[in-house]
Design a protein around this motif. Structure first.
Motif, PDB file in Angstrom:
ATOM      1  N   SER A 147       0.879  -0.988   0.049  1.00 33.44           N
ATOM      2  CA  SER A 147       0.039   0.041  -0.039  1.00 33.44           C
ATOM      3  C   SER A 147       0.917   1.387  -0.036  1.00 33.44           C
ATOM      4  O   SER A 147       2.154   1.296   0.648  1.00 33.44           O
ATOM      5  N   THR A 148       0.565   2.289  -0.691  1.00 36.99           N
ATOM      6  CA  THR A 148       1.295   3.390  -0.659  1.00 36.99           C
ATOM      7  C   THR A 148       1.009   4.431   0.791  1.00 36.99           C
ATOM      8  O   THR A 148      -0.201   4.291   1.142  1.00 36.99           O
ATOM      9  N   SER A 149       2.045   4.787   1.369  1.00 38.59           N
ATOM     10  CA  SER A 149       1.980   5.499   2.488  1.00 38.59           C
ATOM     11  C   SER A 149       2.685   7.167   2.483  1.00 38.59           C
ATOM     12  O   SER A 149       3.043   7.653   3.649  1.00 38.59           O
ATOM     13  N   GLY A 150       2.571   7.458   1.259  1.00 42.68           N
ATOM     14  CA  GLY A 150       2.870   8.876   1.177  1.00 42.68           C
ATOM     15  C   GLY A 150       4.188   9.065   0.087  1.00 42.68           C
ATOM     16  O   GLY A 150       4.828   8.150  -0.463  1.00 42.68           O
ATOM     17  N   GLU A 151       4.266  10.288   0.027  1.00 46.34           N
ATOM     18  CA  GLU A 151       5.571  10.913  -1.021  1.00 46.34           C
ATOM     19  C   GLU A 151       5.805  11.913  -0.286  1.00 46.34           C
ATOM     20  O   GLU A 151       5.322  12.929  -0.008  1.00 46.34           O
ATOM     21  N   ILE A 152       7.219  12.229  -0.119  1.00 52.72           N
ATOM     22  CA  ILE A 152       8.045  13.327  -0.208  1.00 52.72           C
ATOM     23  C   ILE A 152       8.873  13.811  -1.469  1.00 52.72           C
ATOM     24  O   ILE A 152       9.660  13.204  -1.987  1.00 52.72           O
ATOM     25  N   LYS A 153       8.904  14.956  -1.636  1.00 47.48           N
ATOM     26  CA  LYS A 153       9.373  15.734  -2.623  1.00 47.48           C
ATOM     27  C   LYS A 153      10.620  16.496  -2.042  1.00 47.48           C
ATOM     28  O   LYS A 153      10.539  17.124  -0.871  1.00 47.48           O
ATOM     29  N   VAL A 154      11.890  16.234  -2.568  1.00 40.49           N
ATOM     30  CA  VAL A 154      13.121  16.778  -1.877  1.00 40.49           C
ATOM     31  C   VAL A 154      13.665  17.669  -3.250  1.00 40.49           C
ATOM     32  O   VAL A 154      13.815  17.137  -4.176  1.00 40.49           O
ATOM     33  N   GLU A 155      13.725  18.781  -3.073  1.00 44.59           N
ATOM     34  CA  GLU A 155      14.293  19.735  -4.067  1.00 44.59           C
ATOM     35  C   GLU A 155      15.378  20.936  -3.450  1.00 44.59           C
ATOM     36  O   GLU A 155      15.026  21.582  -2.509  1.00 44.59           O
ATOM     37  N   ARG A 188      19.019  22.075 -11.056  1.00 42.38           N
ATOM     38  CA  ARG A 188      18.093  21.573  -9.897  1.00 42.38           C
ATOM     39  C   ARG A 188      18.312  20.047  -9.602  1.00 42.38           C
ATOM     40  O   ARG A 188      18.282  19.172 -10.454  1.00 42.38           O
ATOM     41  N   ALA A 189      18.280  19.660  -8.237  1.00 43.48           N
ATOM     42  CA  ALA A 189      18.289  18.472  -7.594  1.00 43.48           C
ATOM     43  C   ALA A 189      16.862  18.248  -7.176  1.00 43.48           C
ATOM     44  O   ALA A 189      16.409  18.735  -6.155  1.00 43.48           O
ATOM     45  N   SER A 190      16.199  17.289  -8.028  1.00 40.70           N
ATOM     46  CA  SER A 190      14.698  17.199  -7.524  1.00 40.70           C
ATOM     47  C   SER A 190      14.476  15.498  -7.347  1.00 40.70           C
ATOM     48  O   SER A 190      14.550  14.907  -8.404  1.00 40.70           O
ATOM     49  N   PHE A 191      13.955  15.344  -6.175  1.00 40.29           N
ATOM     50  CA  PHE A 191      13.733  13.976  -5.884  1.00 40.29           C
ATOM     51  C   PHE A 191      12.216  13.681  -5.618  1.00 40.29           C
ATOM     52  O   PHE A 191      11.603  14.376  -4.951  1.00 40.29           O
ATOM     53  N   ARG A 192      11.798  12.458  -5.873  1.00 36.67           N
ATOM     54  CA  ARG A 192      10.564  11.791  -5.156  1.00 36.67           C
ATOM     55  C   ARG A 192      10.950  10.639  -4.307  1.00 36.67           C
ATOM     56  O   ARG A 192      11.667   9.902  -4.690  1.00 36.67           O
ATOM     57  N   VAL A 193      10.663  10.763  -2.887  1.00 34.10           N
ATOM     58  CA  VAL A 193      10.738   9.571  -2.151  1.00 34.10           C
ATOM     59  C   VAL A 193       9.397   9.162  -1.815  1.00 34.10           C
ATOM     60  O   VAL A 193       8.560   9.563  -1.172  1.00 34.10           O
ATOM     61  N   LEU A 194       9.273   7.892  -2.515  1.00 34.29           N
ATOM     62  CA  LEU A 194       7.894   7.138  -2.426  1.00 34.29           C
ATOM     63  C   LEU A 194       7.754   6.042  -1.265  1.00 34.29           C
ATOM     64  O   LEU A 194       8.725   5.227  -0.987  1.00 34.29           O
ATOM     65  N   ALA A 195       6.902   6.341  -0.417  1.00 32.17           N
ATOM     66  CA  ALA A 195       6.889   5.307   0.704  1.00 32.17           C
ATOM     67  C   ALA A 195       5.671   4.446   0.445  1.00 32.17           C
ATOM     68  O   ALA A 195       4.578   4.709   0.046  1.00 32.17           O
ATOM     69  N   PHE A 196       6.321   2.939   0.675  1.00 32.36           N
ATOM     70  CA  PHE A 196       5.149   1.905   0.626  1.00 32.36           C
ATOM     71  C   PHE A 196       5.222   1.061   1.893  1.00 32.36           C
ATOM     72  O   PHE A 196       6.084   1.183   2.573  1.00 32.36           O
ATOM     73  N   GLN A 197       4.315   0.483   2.094  1.00 29.96           N
ATOM     74  CA  GLN A 197       4.150  -0.620   3.464  1.00 29.96           C
ATOM     75  C   GLN A 197       3.473  -2.075   2.933  1.00 29.96           C
ATOM     76  O   GLN A 197       2.671  -1.934   2.106  1.00 29.96           O
TER      77      GLN A 197
END
Length: 274
Positions: A213-221, A262-271
């Motif tokens: 299940s997806t449990s969120g996303e953090i954008k780091v830029e 630009r350093a731009s990342f998606r941190v995808l969290a799953f459980q």
């Protein structure tokens, strides 16, 4: 007891001096730097799998300079926030260990008492990782055949490495978490604009995996001013662009002394469900 399992018989491994051994008598020597080779010959797809020395050296130079420190800080914060005491953490595709070491330090300093292991295909990368963090276990291994027991891991970190979803599901305990780092659409856009005549953004997909299940996303830029030519070339050499850039694009980059990207990342969290 090690977090690793014997890649031949799947039995637990125990570290004895300069070797890992299992009850069936299989043994694996520990390299001088501190990592162990747990990749059977039938899982190797080349003579020297993984990143080569040049790419590893480029990554070590660039990351050690701190350009991607915001991403490491975000991973450290997420790991500490969501990890129970005694968490077992696996960094899949740990490379030279920059993120592994940061997360490990944060967990230890927070009193979590973690058990941590990292795997990668590249011996060149693991030489750096094992020297960087003597308390973490490191092994040459494939993400698609993890030498780890079923349901034994509480947190997996996967930065820009193959997404072996079925294996991650197998080794995670119920409720265990996965942090998956992928590039955001405009990651390194200015670098691509130098290298290619018609650069294109990275896809921004809604990612789903069975059993998670997806449990969120953090954008780091963050904006990264690179004022050292060798650091700029190191960034290029540590990316996949190094393999597929036209000569004219490489020449344009080699002619630059500095570049702000630009350093731009998606941190995808799953459980893991269940």
């Amino acid at each position: 007891m090690s977090l690793f399992r014997c890649p031949v018989c799947r039995s637990p491994l125990v570290r004895e001096g300069r070797q890992y051994r299992c009850p069936a008598g299989h043994s694996y020597d520990i390299a001088r730097e501190g990592y162990v080779h747990l990749l059977p010959p039938n899982q190797k797809h080349s003579k020297a799998p993984g990143d080569d020395k040049e790419m590893v050296s480029a990554r070590v130079r660039f990351l050690t300079a701190g350009y991607y420190a915001p991403l490491r800080a975000a991973l450290e914060e997420e790991a500490v926030r969501h990890s129970p005491p005694g968490v077992r953490l696996l960094d899949s595709g740990c490379g030279e260990g920059y993120y592994t070491a940061g997360i490990a330090r944060a967990l230890r300093e927070s009193g979590k008492g973690p058990e941590i292991a990292g795997i990668d295909l590249s011996k060149a990368a693991l030489r750096h990782a094992a020297r960087r963090d003597k308390e973490t276990e490191f092994a040459v291994a494939s993400a698609y055949h993890l030498p780890v027991a079923d349901g034994s891991i509480g947190l997996i970190v996967n930065c820009f490495s193959p997404m072996a979803a079925a294996e991650f599901l197998r080794v995670l305990r119920p409720g265990g978490r996965l942090l998956y780092v992928v590039p955001a659409p405009d990651h390194l856009w200015e670098l691509k604009a130098v290298l290619y005549d018609t650069p294109y953004p990275n896809p921004e997909e809604s990612i789903r995996y069975p059993g998670f299940s997806t449990s969120g996303e953090i954008k780091v830029e963050n904006t990264v001013p690179i004022t050292d030519h060798e650091d700029l070339m190191a960034l290029f050499r540590m990316t996949p662009y190094c393999w597929k850039t036209p000569k004219a694009g490489v020449a344009r980059l080699e002619g630059l002394d500095r570049l702000t990207v630009r350093a731009s990342f998606r941190v995808l969290a799953f459980q893991k469900e269940g």
